[in-house]
Write an enzyme that holds these catalytic residues in place. Sequence first.
Site, PDB file in Angstrom:
ATOM      1  N   TYR A 162       0.828  -1.209   0.000  1.00  0.00           N
ATOM      2  CA  TYR A 162       0.000   0.000   0.000  1.00  0.00           C
ATOM      3  C   TYR A 162       0.868   1.268   0.000  1.00  0.00           C
ATOM      4  O   TYR A 162       0.623   2.210  -0.758  1.00  0.00           O
ATOM      5  CB  TYR A 162      -0.891  -0.079   1.243  1.00  0.00           C
ATOM      6  CG  TYR A 162      -1.875   1.033   1.457  1.00  0.00           C
ATOM      7  CD1 TYR A 162      -3.035   1.133   0.691  1.00  0.00           C
ATOM      8  CD2 TYR A 162      -1.675   1.960   2.475  1.00  0.00           C
ATOM      9  CE1 TYR A 162      -3.964   2.141   0.935  1.00  0.00           C
ATOM     10  CE2 TYR A 162      -2.602   2.965   2.727  1.00  0.00           C
ATOM     11  CZ  TYR A 162      -3.739   3.053   1.954  1.00  0.00           C
ATOM     12  OH  TYR A 162      -4.659   4.042   2.194  1.00  0.00           O
ATOM     13  N   LYS A 166       0.846   4.137  -2.804  1.00  0.00           N
ATOM     14  CA  LYS A 166       0.398   5.469  -2.412  1.00  0.00           C
ATOM     15  C   LYS A 166       1.445   6.532  -2.728  1.00  0.00           C
ATOM     16  O   LYS A 166       1.104   7.632  -3.153  1.00  0.00           O
ATOM     17  CB  LYS A 166       0.052   5.488  -0.912  1.00  0.00           C
ATOM     18  CG  LYS A 166      -1.279   4.812  -0.594  1.00  0.00           C
ATOM     19  CD  LYS A 166      -2.402   5.387  -1.447  1.00  0.00           C
ATOM     20  CE  LYS A 166      -3.789   5.164  -0.909  1.00  0.00           C
ATOM     21  NZ  LYS A 166      -4.822   5.584  -1.875  1.00  0.00           N
TER      22      LYS A 166
HETATM   23  P1  NAI Z   1     -13.643   3.179   1.775  1.00  0.00           P
HETATM   24  O1  NAI Z   1     -13.350   1.735   1.770  1.00  0.00           O
HETATM   25  O2  NAI Z   1     -14.770   3.656   2.605  1.00  0.00           O
HETATM   26  O3  NAI Z   1     -13.863   3.694   0.315  1.00  0.00           O
HETATM   27  C1  NAI Z   1     -13.187   3.170  -0.797  1.00  0.00           C
HETATM   28  C2  NAI Z   1     -14.209   2.853  -1.864  1.00  0.00           C
HETATM   29  O4  NAI Z   1     -13.532   2.440  -3.044  1.00  0.00           O
HETATM   30  C3  NAI Z   1     -15.151   1.732  -1.481  1.00  0.00           C
HETATM   31  O5  NAI Z   1     -16.499   2.188  -1.559  1.00  0.00           O
HETATM   32  C4  NAI Z   1     -14.862   0.634  -2.500  1.00  0.00           C
HETATM   33  O6  NAI Z   1     -16.009  -0.097  -2.902  1.00  0.00           O
HETATM   34  C5  NAI Z   1     -14.293   1.423  -3.652  1.00  0.00           C
HETATM   35  N1  NAI Z   1     -13.447   0.619  -4.520  1.00  0.00           N
HETATM   36  C6  NAI Z   1     -12.548  -0.328  -4.153  1.00  0.00           C
HETATM   37  N2  NAI Z   1     -11.961  -0.845  -5.255  1.00  0.00           N
HETATM   38  C7  NAI Z   1     -12.509  -0.231  -6.322  1.00  0.00           C
HETATM   39  C8  NAI Z   1     -12.298  -0.345  -7.717  1.00  0.00           C
HETATM   40  N3  NAI Z   1     -11.417  -1.204  -8.229  1.00  0.00           N
HETATM   41  N4  NAI Z   1     -13.018   0.463  -8.528  1.00  0.00           N
HETATM   42  C9  NAI Z   1     -13.939   1.317  -8.030  1.00  0.00           C
HETATM   43  N5  NAI Z   1     -14.173   1.447  -6.715  1.00  0.00           N
HETATM   44  C10 NAI Z   1     -13.454   0.680  -5.860  1.00  0.00           C
HETATM   45  O7  NAI Z   1     -12.292   3.913   2.230  1.00  0.00           O
HETATM   46  P2  NAI Z   1     -11.918   5.438   2.524  1.00  0.00           P
HETATM   47  O8  NAI Z   1     -11.307   5.483   3.844  1.00  0.00           O
HETATM   48  O9  NAI Z   1     -13.015   6.328   2.216  1.00  0.00           O
HETATM   49  O10 NAI Z   1     -10.715   5.652   1.520  1.00  0.00           O
HETATM   50  C11 NAI Z   1     -10.766   6.451   0.365  1.00  0.00           C
HETATM   51  C12 NAI Z   1      -9.354   6.632  -0.140  1.00  0.00           C
HETATM   52  O11 NAI Z   1      -8.586   7.308   0.835  1.00  0.00           O
HETATM   53  C13 NAI Z   1      -8.621   5.345  -0.414  1.00  0.00           C
HETATM   54  O12 NAI Z   1      -7.810   5.510  -1.561  1.00  0.00           O
HETATM   55  C14 NAI Z   1      -7.746   5.169   0.793  1.00  0.00           C
HETATM   56  O13 NAI Z   1      -6.622   4.385   0.521  1.00  0.00           O
HETATM   57  C15 NAI Z   1      -7.400   6.591   1.108  1.00  0.00           C
HETATM   58  N6  NAI Z   1      -6.993   6.823   2.479  1.00  0.00           N
HETATM   59  C16 NAI Z   1      -7.901   6.828   3.480  1.00  0.00           C
HETATM   60  C17 NAI Z   1      -7.488   7.068   4.781  1.00  0.00           C
HETATM   61  C18 NAI Z   1      -8.467   7.153   5.869  1.00  0.00           C
HETATM   62  O14 NAI Z   1      -8.049   7.543   6.991  1.00  0.00           O
HETATM   63  N7  NAI Z   1      -9.721   6.865   5.643  1.00  0.00           N
HETATM   64  C19 NAI Z   1      -6.070   7.237   5.121  1.00  0.00           C
HETATM   65  C20 NAI Z   1      -5.210   7.294   3.982  1.00  0.00           C
HETATM   66  C21 NAI Z   1      -5.683   7.069   2.719  1.00  0.00           C
END
Ligand code: NAI
Length: 734
Positions: A162, A166
């Site tokens: 990851y 990233k």
């Molecule tokens: P989340 O899991 O709630 O949202 C991610 C969404 O992406 C999910 O709804 C999932 O269905 C969708 N997804 C997964 N694979 C996919 C694909 N191949 N095509 C289309 N959609 C897909 O997670 P969150 O926390 O909202 O994360 C959003 C972004 O922020 C991610 O990239 C995550 O790595 C990044 N991030 C989040 C942090 C946090 O504290 N929440 C910290 C650092 C980064």
Amino acid sequence: MSLLFDGRVVLVTGAGGGLGKEYALAFAERGASVVVNDLGADTKGGGKSSAAADKVVEEIRAKGGKAVANYDSVEEGEKLVQAALDAFGRIDIVVNNAGILRDRSFVRTSDLDWDLIQRVHLRGSFLVTRAAWNHMKNQKFGRIIMTASAAGIYGNFGQANYSAAKLGLLGLSNTLAIEGRKYNIHCNTIAPVAGSRLTETVMPPDLVAALKPEYVAPMVLWLCHEQCQENGGLFEVGAGWIGKLRWERTQGCITRQKNQPMTPEVVRDQWDKVCDFTDSTKPTSIQESLQSVVSVLSKVESEQGVTTSSTSAPVASPTPGTNPTAAVGLKLPPTTFTFSHTQCILYALGVGMSTKDPDHLRFLYEGHPDFGSLPTFGVIPSQAAMMEGGLSSLPGFNIDLTQVLHGEQYLELYKPLPTSGQLTSKATIADILDKGSGAIILLDVKTYNGDELLCFNQFSVFVVGAGGFGGKRTSEKAKPLVPPPQRAPDAVLVDSTTNDQAALYRLSGDWNPLHIDPSFAAMGGFQAPILHGLCSFGFAARHVLKHFAGNDPSKFKAIKVRFVKPVMPGQSLQTEMWKEGSRVHIQCKVKETGALVLSGGYVDLHETAEKSPGAPQAALESELVFAEISRRIQDSGSDLVKKVNAIFGWEITKDGKTAGEWTIDLKNGSGALHRGAYSGKPDVTYSVSDDDFVDIVRGKLNPQKAFFSGKLKIRGNVMLGQKLEIILKDPAKL
Ligand code: NAI
């Protein structure tokens, strides 16, 4: 003014939940048409469902917003962008947000764990962004967000796959920011922190609940708005806090010597110095980074690399056994400078004066009734002390002139300079300072016309690699720099240099090939020959002279600047000025890059320069109105400049004569009002009597009627008057 997205089409990937959902809702609420993409997978990338995206679309529509769902994986980038085109006919903004986790300690990371993470985060963002790129390029607008993570920036146990993906996104964004800049496509990277299903496995529940995605979304919206000029930035954002990150680099250390092999032992011995962040730099471009690396080649050639002994003796430059400060107080041989009006005019052309500006004629035409030398011409007679090699023969020093940088300059005039004659300059080594990475030589030069002292120059010369002799770091003899006040500048002037500016300036006597010869410039680590620091200095000084002293050289007393970064011929110089009593603080930037090139500077004017020359002293009622307009401009930040983007000249008359001139500059910097005419051509100029002007702003006289009756004369773009109303509205307060 609220930030709206009417007419904009936004694609948010992974918008079925968490952060992405919040972005989609926020964009829709502010008028955007949103493609809500989500594969509906579980957190590890397994499964598939349309439910997640559909629910968000329903929620947006229920609130009256515009949205469609898309259920493709980001690995099908084209399909996601096609969904935007099919539903809304364009694509303006892409928020690459979709993500999954497959955390494992490094050795247990399988090929699949690695590949899946790279595919969704890095390859997915690449494919979606590439599919949108040409549409953005053709419409000359695009905003892209990459979603990185603190795990990538700092590393995190169990997240090797990851972290790699990233931070890969940051690299991608850095280059897209450069490639997209000229098409108004901006790309920024965020490392968010928010409670979501991704973080609920690693954070306690109350933290997940407290760190709301809505504390991140406003940042994403701002970065994606057309007003936002940020490009290539990296931000950490969470809990309502936002911070920006950048690279920091140590001064470093040269670990080899001419004609000797580089060895691991020297690297070991110099390790503390390699890693010492004292006086660190903050490179912002590959050119800047490469420049310092390539310049090492010539430094090593001139034997300024470190000693290979295992002691930490750092420098080769001071001659062993002698104390460089022994040269302090030394008088260099006097130099003479014979000149006629030709040199004065050549210098004026060299610092960008042009017959395009009628005000400049007094410095360009020897037949002009007020013909005179520009005050900063005063550096020219004195520079021979440096050019003619006085510095290269200092006792205790072994100076290679290719390693000499012009650090700062101070010039004080005791009377206006003549336009011909023979001047004598006497130079003294005023002090020598030890800055560690180099030595600073303060060279004081007094220039005389016969017995009469005409001007004083202090050259502050930095000799790279000549420090470390245990000398003092500061000197009471140094003319200090003064930082500008903490407010928006009172006036900003922009002037472009030509591609031949350095070629022209050098004819005034600074023949250093660095400013003309590409191969010589390359040896110094520059991509191309650079402009003389004293040329930018001349530009800045004449900007002040024009704005605050009506181009009258007799009002000029002194100037000080520090040379921070090189300027390339052809770039535009933006001089920012703050007037505080008889002192005008200045700094100069390259308009195209925003880089600060002259800092901590000031011009001191003779007290009588307070009043605008030529203007009668009678108080004008308009003055109060302009003072209020100035306050409004300062309060508005840079908003007005974006909305108006024009320069308004005002000629206020009294008894049929021009009694005061003002420029409302809503084109440069964050806008400014200053007294006096604009240096270039205003977009529109108004001429009106003091009384009529006050009546107009008070609403007693209709501006259209005033125009048709000839009371208000307008030259230039008449339509711009409407825009001016923004700052003239609410006249009761004016
Ligand atoms: P989340 O899991 O709630 O949202 C991610 C969404 O992406 C999910 O709804 C999932 O269905 C969708 N997804 C997964 N694979 C996919 C694909 N191949 N095509 C289309 N959609 C897909 O997670 P969150 O926390 O909202 O994360 C959003 C972004 O922020 C991610 O990239 C995550 O790595 C990044 N991030 C989040 C942090 C946090 O504290 N929440 C910290 C650092 C980064």
